[in-house]
Design a protein around this motif. Structure first.
Motif, PDB file in Angstrom:
ATOM      1  N   VAL A  11       0.842  -1.207   0.000  1.00  0.00           N
ATOM      2  CA  VAL A  11       0.000   0.000   0.000  1.00  0.00           C
ATOM      3  C   VAL A  11       0.873   1.251   0.000  1.00  0.00           C
ATOM      4  O   VAL A  11       0.610   2.205  -0.752  1.00  0.00           O
ATOM      5  N   ILE A  12       1.916   1.261   0.793  1.00  0.00           N
ATOM      6  CA  ILE A  12       2.820   2.412   0.843  1.00  0.00           C
ATOM      7  C   ILE A  12       3.516   2.609  -0.494  1.00  0.00           C
ATOM      8  O   ILE A  12       3.605   3.732  -1.002  1.00  0.00           O
ATOM      9  N   PHE A  15       1.045   4.029  -2.956  1.00  0.00           N
ATOM     10  CA  PHE A  15       0.775   5.440  -2.659  1.00  0.00           C
ATOM     11  C   PHE A  15       1.907   6.326  -3.171  1.00  0.00           C
ATOM     12  O   PHE A  15       1.668   7.345  -3.817  1.00  0.00           O
ATOM     13  N   TYR A  18       1.800   6.510  -6.940  1.00  0.00           N
ATOM     14  CA  TYR A  18       0.699   7.361  -7.376  1.00  0.00           C
ATOM     15  C   TYR A  18       1.072   8.839  -7.245  1.00  0.00           C
ATOM     16  O   TYR A  18       0.826   9.634  -8.146  1.00  0.00           O
ATOM     17  N   LYS A  19       1.679   9.225  -6.111  1.00  0.00           N
ATOM     18  CA  LYS A  19       2.073  10.623  -5.907  1.00  0.00           C
ATOM     19  C   LYS A  19       3.110  11.045  -6.947  1.00  0.00           C
ATOM     20  O   LYS A  19       3.013  12.128  -7.518  1.00  0.00           O
TER      21      LYS A  19
END
Length: 115
Positions: A11-12, A15, A18-19
């Motif tokens: 998940v990290i 994320f 995505y950023k």
């Protein structure tokens, strides 16, 4: 590795990816946004801005941005930046809630130096 550790790590990683992709998309738009009269707003503190900044950018620290939105032209693109992208993300959301539609988070101000 335990499954309970793998999922949070995935998940990290997702994320962060995505950023990075979001900032990349904005950076590809910067030249055309600037040609449309876009303004770069650096939302770091005055001291951070004084140490180094993108030439031509305007410093409006995040903590006083809400009081200074009337200084911004809503008809032109606004590119917000800061040190990492966190404060500029908050600034983007604030401006959108104030009725601004063409607001872009470029993340780190250093990424704008080449433009």
């Amino acid at each position: 590795m335990n499954e309970t550790i793998i999922y949070p790590i995935l998940v990290i990683i997702a994320f962060i990816a995505y950023k990075k992709y979001s900032y990349y998309k904005v950076l590809t738009l910067v030249p055309s946004l600037l040609m449309q009269g876009g303004q770069i707003i650096d939302v770091r503190t005055k001291d951070e801005f004084t140490l180094a900044h993108k030439e031509g950018s305007v410093n409006i620290p995040l903590d006083i941005l809400e009081n200074r939105v009337n200084e911004l032209n809503n008809s032109k693109p606004i590119i917000v930046c800061c040190a990492s992208g966190s404060r500029s993300a908050l600034a983007r959301r604030l401006l959108i809630t104030k009725g601004f539609e063409n607001v872009h988070n470029a993340g780190n101000w250093k990424s704008l130096i080449k433009f």
